[in-house]
Every structure is written in structure tokens, then in C-alpha cells.
Enzyme design. Structure first.
Site, PDB file in Angstrom:
ATOM      1  N   GLU A 169       0.855  -1.185   0.000  1.00  0.00           N
ATOM      2  CA  GLU A 169       0.000   0.000   0.000  1.00  0.00           C
ATOM      3  C   GLU A 169       0.892   1.235   0.000  1.00  0.00           C
ATOM      4  OE1 GLU A 169      -3.116  -1.322  -1.164  1.00  0.00           O
ATOM      5  OE2 GLU A 169      -3.186   0.751  -0.512  1.00  0.00           O
ATOM      6  N   SER A 170       0.811   2.016  -1.081  1.00  0.00           N
ATOM      7  CA  SER A 170       1.746   3.131  -1.241  1.00  0.00           C
ATOM      8  C   SER A 170       1.594   4.169  -0.133  1.00  0.00           C
ATOM      9  CB  SER A 170       1.573   3.780  -2.613  1.00  0.00           C
ATOM     10  OG  SER A 170       0.275   4.310  -2.744  1.00  0.00           O
TER      11      SER A 170
ATOM     12  N   CYS B  14       4.341  -1.668  -8.775  1.00  0.00           N
ATOM     13  CA  CYS B  14       3.018  -1.244  -8.301  1.00  0.00           C
ATOM     14  C   CYS B  14       3.142  -0.089  -7.296  1.00  0.00           C
ATOM     15  CB  CYS B  14       2.261  -2.437  -7.729  1.00  0.00           C
ATOM     16  SG  CYS B  14       0.490  -2.129  -7.550  1.00  0.00           S
TER      17      CYS B  14
ATOM     18  N   ARG C  25      -5.011  -3.693  -8.416  1.00  0.00           N
ATOM     19  CA  ARG C  25      -5.314  -2.297  -8.071  1.00  0.00           C
ATOM     20  C   ARG C  25      -4.168  -1.408  -8.567  1.00  0.00           C
ATOM     21  NH1 ARG C  25      -8.600  -0.879  -3.610  1.00  0.00           N
ATOM     22  NH2 ARG C  25      -6.901   0.430  -2.913  1.00  0.00           N
TER      23      ARG C  25
ATOM     24  N   HIS D 117       3.317  -6.937 -11.230  1.00  0.00           N
ATOM     25  CA  HIS D 117       4.070  -7.627 -10.177  1.00  0.00           C
ATOM     26  C   HIS D 117       4.785  -8.872 -10.704  1.00  0.00           C
ATOM     27  CE1 HIS D 117       2.157  -5.541  -6.719  1.00  0.00           C
ATOM     28  NE2 HIS D 117       1.054  -5.562  -7.435  1.00  0.00           N
TER      29      HIS D 117
ATOM     30  N   GLU E 233       7.108 -10.325  -9.378  1.00  0.00           N
ATOM     31  CA  GLU E 233       7.488 -11.137  -8.216  1.00  0.00           C
ATOM     32  C   GLU E 233       6.411 -12.155  -7.851  1.00  0.00           C
ATOM     33  OE1 GLU E 233       6.545  -8.027  -8.187  1.00  0.00           O
ATOM     34  OE2 GLU E 233       5.286  -7.553  -6.437  1.00  0.00           O
TER      35      GLU E 233
END
Lengths: 315, 198
Positions: free
Chosen positions: B52-53, B83, B142, B177, B179
Site C-alpha cells: 500500500e503506497s 506497483c 489495483r 508484479h 514477483e
């Protein structure tokens, strides 16, 4: 039941080339991957948009929208249900972090409603009054991912078999008492460790004992962890509680009544976030624990009869 | 195999840190979690993970990492953001939460959650310039997209007409992503970037 993919590429020949295959929503990777993004964080129960803002400002990674916090459900009794859609939409509009919301166990129509409202995760939760005493919802049928509670590994794996994309150890919500959270997380981690040590021949019998599909049991034995993210819930009330659950192996924590039933919610919320990030640094946890005001009073579980325990709901 | 010749940090305040560490290990680089300024000082490159940024930005400020991060990125530390990590590497966010800060490093403006909420999150194959062997598996959760880039920034990939991968000097960012997949080509590309300056 994926919704139609949006924003498909119109100019495949443009350089650099856009993707050719059409995008796919609601895949297991997208659902489980969402929970991976929440790791190391705190998810907070909120009942109003104002509380949601306080949670976001304190550094919550997501909020859980519900009608009443578990402590109030416990106190006032009655049937606890999904929240009012207006309240959920108000919370979605108030914050930019993900919004989760609770449906009753087996109440797949509440889950359908929550999906239509655009919540980011559905918690099929024992904190609400169960709607079906035999069946949980078929979670594969949804684009929205689900989180479910578990008190032991078999329960966790049955939920994953039904499509849960995230598991939380149940604890005992609304008590401010971390004892059940510790019991359930230790139970799950201990059973995983035993599977990890089992040889292949033993996994069939293990699957039978766990009452879970063999394929998932084998996956857990190979990975040494659940195939989905594991958080802890139910009874965390202080920064040290949150750090305890992290040190015991939870990848993050849910905090329900512990924040908004305390004396200074904003301060306590921020303190729990700090202690969750630096769960292995007692100095930081000590600093986070200073002058937080009154914690929620809490309930001594010896006094709670089995019938009042949320953890016994779900199977 | 190049061996574990460089030390690449993964910002470990919150998010999918373990997946990045595993992807780096699979790319022949030694990954280490970074939560403190002294840990940041000891790495040759840094991954800013998904998460979550807003939370990550708050924690970075709270624990005195934001300024050291800016300083090291300004002085050329190779960085790769996925992201939320992409958002943190942007010079500007179109729709920031109040007080949301970024590290910067790439001259671009990003829009958070641009592809929609969780129900709109998706997987799609993405062709990335400079990455051979066919399209990369893109998992978009998202996800943000890049509204515009400055003259120094190079667009590496688009999806649906929106920029989803950018490189500027030693800084790399993707909306998706890698990863979360077994496809480690983006991490190998980043490990090469780190080796070339170490």
C-alpha cells in the site's frame, strides 16, 4: 464469473507493443496476490467513514467495514449481519486503501451484494451470525477474493479448498484478550511444521485427519506454509499484542474492537502499525506503547461460556 | 550463473517483500530486507515492493528513511519499483492522499489504482522493450498507470494504451508484479542494471 475485461488493447502494432491476449480478472493469482500486498500491515475494523479515515491516516493497509465492532456485537447480542450498503459505499469513498467487508458464513447473497458494491475483499466471518450451519459459501464463484477465519490447519485448508484467498487465525473477536489468537496461530503453525516433517506416505492419512483435500495438504507440506497469506485476528489490543502475533509467524494482523474501543483510537492505531512493522525491535515497541491512554477493558475468557464464543462458529 | 555478486535490498516496511527476495535469489542476486537507514547504506541496489503506497510512504517518513532514500536515489542507486513501488519512484502523483510523499527518481506522473479496484484487477501478457523471449506475465492488482513521462524517461511497455513500465537511468518501474509469477526476467534485468554500476 469474471466481469468483462476492461481497457483491452486496440493497437497491437504500436511500439512498444501492447499485450495481445485479453486480460483475465478474478484469477487465483490476482486474488491471492492482493493479500500478498497487505503483508506486514494492519487491517482495522471500522463502522463509519470517519473511523476509516482515522485508520488510513494511522497507516492501516486496509479497513474492514462492519455494522458493529465485535465488542458491541458481544454486548448487545441479536443477529449480526452484513453492513448497510450506504455505509460501505461511504467508507469506499472516504479512503483510497482497500476496503473489506463481512458477510455471514454461508450467506452467499450477502457476498454477492458486497461484490456488486465493489469491496476489495469479503470476510466470510464467524463474528456475524452464521446463515448456514453446514456450508460455507463457494468462494470460487466470485471475482472478489475472500478471507476466512480458522482455528486449526484443517479448517484453514477446507476454506482454501472452497476458494479462500487469505486466511486469518480466528482468535476470539471483541474480547481484547489475545490468548485465543495465540492458541489458534500456534495450532496452525505447529500443524504445518508437522506436515513439513512428514514423509510422502504419511500425507494421505494426514489429509484424512485434517479433513482437507490431499492436493492442498501436499502443497502445504512442500511449501512449509499455507498457499495463501496468513494473518492473525481476534483479541489484539496493544502494540505488543500485534508484535507478538508477528513474532509467532502471522504475516500481518487484523485489529477490531481494540482500536475504536480504546481511549485514543488515532494514537493507538498508529502505535499498532509501528509495532507491526518493527515487531522484532523491543525499543520501537516500547516507544509505541507509551501514553496510549486507556486500552479496551477486555474480557477474561474463563468467564465466557462456549455458546458465546465466535471461534466455535464455522467448521 | 553470475553468482551472488551484488547485494540488492528490498524495502521491507510493508508489502510483498518475501516474493521479491525469492525472485532476486532466483536471478542470482543476494537480496536483503531494508527497514533502517544503516541497512539502506549497505546495499548496491534497492527494490521497492508492491504494497500500500500510502502506508509505505507514511512508514518511510516516520522511521527516518524518506530523506536517505531520496539522497541515495539522487546519487544513482539503482532502484526497481513494482506497483506501489512505482508510485514511490514517481516525481509526482496525480491524486495523492494528503501528505503522501514520494522518493522520486523517475520523471513521471502516476495515477493510483488507475486500472480500478480489486474486481477489475487482472492478468495479461505484456511485451517489455529490452526483455527478450516473448511477453512478460503481467499481474495487475489495483494497479497504477503512468499518465505522462518526462524527456529523460523511456517507456518500456504499455497495456490498453497506458504506460505500465518505465526506465530512467538506473531507475526502473512497472505497474505489474513480476514477483508474483515464476517469470524472473524483470528481476534479471534489474540485477544487470545493478551489476553495471557496481
Amino acid at each position: 464469473m469474471s466481469t468483462a475485461p476492461q481497457a483491452a488493447s486496440q493497437d497491437p502494432q504500436a511500439a512498444p507493443a501492447s499485450s495481445s491476449a485479453s486480460p483475465e480478472t478474478g484469477t487465483a493469482r490476482v486474488k491471492r496476490g492482493m493479500a500478498e500486498q497487505l503483508k506486514g500491515g494492519v487491517i482495522m475494523d471500522v463502522v463509519t467513514p470517519e473511523q476509516a479515515k482515522i485508520a488510513e491516516d494511522a497507516g492501516a493497509v486496509a479497513v474492514m467495514a462492519l455494522e458493529r465492532v465485535p465488542a458491541d456485537i458481544r454486548k448487545h447480542g441479536g443477529v449480526a449481519r452484513m453492513s448497510d450498503p450506504d455505509m460501505i459505499e461511504g467508507i469506499i469513498d472516504a479512503v483510497s486503501i482497500p476496503v473489506m467487508a463481512k458477510s455471514r458464513i454461508g450467506h452467499f447473497v450477502e457476498a454477492q451484494v458486497l461484490q456488486s458494491l465493489g469491496v476489495d475483499y469479503i470476510d466470510e466471518s464467524e463474528v456475524l451470525t452464521p446463515a448456514d450451519e453446514a456450508n460455507h459459501s463457494d468462494k470460487w464463484a466470485f471475482t472478489t477474493p475472500f478471507v476466512c477465519g480458522a482455528t486449526n490447519l484443517g479448517e484453514a485448508l477446507r476454506r482454501i479448498a472452497e476458494g479462500a484467498a487469505m486466511i486469518r487465525s480466528k482468535g476470539e473477536a471483541g474480547t481484547g484478550n489475545v490468548v485465543e489468537a495465540v492458541r489458534h496461530l500456534r495450532q496452525i503453525k505447529g500443524e504445518i511444521a508437522r506436515l513439513r516433517g512428514a514423509d510422502r506416505n504419511e500425507l494421505y492419512a494426514a489429509a484424512k485427519e485434517l479433513r482437507a483435500p490431499y492436493e492442498i495438504v501436499r502443497e502445504v507440506a512442500e511449501l512449509g506454509k499455507l498457499p495463501v497469506v496468513l494473518f492473525s485476528a481476534g483479541g489484539v489490543a496493544t502494540p505488543a499484542d500485534a508484535a507478538l502475533m508477528r513474532q509467532l509467524g502471522a504475516e500481518g494482523v487484523f485489529v477490531g474492537s481494540g482500536i475504536f474501543k480504546s481511549g485514543d483510537p488515532a494514537k493507538r492505531a498508529a502505535a499498532i502499525v509501528k509495532a507491526t512493522t518493527f515487531y522484532d525491535d523491543p525499543k520501537i515497541i516500547a516507544d509505541a506503547s507509551r501514553n496510549l491512554g486507556e486500552a479496551m477493558v477486555g474480557i477474561n475468557l474463563d468467564a465466557a461460556p462456549d455458546a458465546e464464543r465466535f471461534e466455535n462458529r464455522g467448521w | 550463473m553470475a553468482g551472488e555478486d551484488v547485494r540488492i535490498g528490498v524495502l521491507a516496511l510493508q508489502g510483498d517483500v518475501r516474493e521479491h527476495l525469492a525472485a532476486l535469489a532466483a536471478s542470482g542476486a543476494a537480496g536483503v530486507p531494508v527497514r533502517r537507514p544503516e541497512e539502506l547504506a549497505a546495499v548496491d541496489g534497492l527494490v521497492v515492493p508492491g504494497g500500500e503506497s500510502t502506508t509505505m510512504s507514511k512508514l518511510a517518513v516516520l522511521f527516518g528513511l524518506m530523506e536517505p532514500l531520496r539522497e541515495r536515489v539522487r546519487s544513482g542507486l539503482p532502484v526497481y519499483g513494482t506497483c506501489a513501488g512505482m508510485i514511490l519512484l514517481a516525481e509526482k502523483i496525480l491524486d495523492p492522499r494528503s501528505g503522501q510523499e514520494t522518493v522520486g527518481g523517475i520523471d513521471m506522473i502516476v495515477r493510483r489504482n488507475a486500472f480500478g479496484r480489486q474486481n477489475e484487477s487482472f492478468e495479461a501478457a505484456v511485451d517489455v522493450r529490452g526483455v527478450g523471449g516473448g511477453p512478460v506475465e503481467g499481474v495487475f492488482i489495483r494497479a497504477p498507470w503512468v499518465e505522462s513521462v518526462g524527456a529523460e524517461a523511456e517507456v518500456l511497455a504499455e497495456h490498453g494504451g497506458h504506460v505500465v513500465a518505465v526506465r530512467q537511468g538506473n531507475a526502473l518501474a512497472t505497474s505489474f508484479h513480476p514477483e508474483l509469477t515464476g517469470d524472473h526476467r524483470m528481476h534479471r534485468l534489474f540485477a544487470e542494471m545493478v551489476r553495471s554500476v557496481s
